[in-house]
Design an enzyme around this catalytic site. Structure first.
Site, PDB file in Angstrom:
ATOM      1  N   SER A  40       0.817  -1.216   0.000  1.00 29.75           N
ATOM      2  CA  SER A  40       0.000   0.000   0.000  1.00 29.75           C
ATOM      3  C   SER A  40       0.853   1.269   0.000  1.00 29.75           C
ATOM      4  CB  SER A  40      -0.957   0.023   1.196  1.00 29.75           C
ATOM      5  OG  SER A  40      -0.282   0.301   2.389  1.00 29.75           O
TER       6      SER A  40
ATOM      7  N   LYS B 245       1.183   4.519   7.077  1.00 30.21           N
ATOM      8  CA  LYS B 245       0.483   5.390   6.143  1.00 30.21           C
ATOM      9  C   LYS B 245       0.932   6.838   6.348  1.00 30.21           C
ATOM     10  CE  LYS B 245      -2.537   2.386   4.344  1.00 30.21           C
ATOM     11  NZ  LYS B 245      -1.913   1.179   4.917  1.00 30.21           N
TER      12      LYS B 245
END
Length: 207
Positions: free
Chosen positions: A117, A154
């Protein structure tokens, strides 16, 4: 490595912190007093730590201080297992190895990435270095824990006083909005290691 009892974890942690701060290990009688522990009990714990590979502890006879050493590979930056870079998943909490990085102390840790990701910036298998602090601006890459049990890597975007966005680097993954009350920031990205450099640092240092 073999697991430690709570008392052994406390003793080992204090020994390692003292070594990092001062460059040497404490005198054992003073260390026992600092722990509020009888010297004989401390010696038993040190012998147990030595048997599990966490230190070298050898008695050198009456009237001589025991030999006490910490292996160099156990005083570096701990690699705390995996951090998912995809679906949220529970992070590993026990160090799988230690990175011998000079100048990084107890407020640093590393995590091994699994998933894509954050690709192509951070790739599957990379080890990412973090510092335990709060982000200084919106958009920093962070290791964050959601609802006290889930960890992910993230970009952390501050939306307002009540919520954050967890934003991936890979556009194939969605951005998630999370209430501030459900989010715990474990650390802020400092850099990453991969390839031959990583292999050389971890050579003969994994347990």
């Amino acid at each position: 490595m073999k697991s430690l009892s709570r008392a052994q974890e406390r003793i080992f942690s204090k020994l390692r912190d003292h070594k990092r701060r001062t460059g040497h290990l404490p005198e054992l009688s003073a260390f026992a007093r600092d722990l509020g522990m009888h010297y004989v009990s401390l010696k038993q714990h040190l012998e147990a730590l030595a048997s599990k590979g966490y230190l070298v502890f050898e008695s050198r006879g009456r009237g001589r201080s025991p030999l006490l050493e910490l292996p160099a590979e156990l005083t570096g930056v701990p690699v705390l297992g995996s951090i998912p870079a995809g679906p949220l998943s529970e992070a590993a909490t026990e160090a799988e190895s230690f990175l011998p990085l000079v100048g990084f102390y107890g407020d640093h840790f590393a995590l091994r990435v699994s998933g894509d990701s954050m690709a192509d910036l951070v790739q599957d298998g990379d080890i990412v270095l973090f510092k335990q602090r709060q982000p200084q601006r919106s958009g920093e890459m962070c290791a964050v824990r959601v609802e006290s049990s889930e960890v992910t890597l993230k970009y952390l975007d501050l939306l307002d006083d009540a919520s954050y966005a967890l934003r991936p680097h890979n556009p194939l993954y969605p951005t998630l909005q999370v209430p501030a009350s459900a989010l715990s920031i474990e650390g802020v990205y400092q850099g990453l290691l991969r390839g031959e450099v990583l292999s050389s640092l971890l050579a003969d240092r994994s347990y």
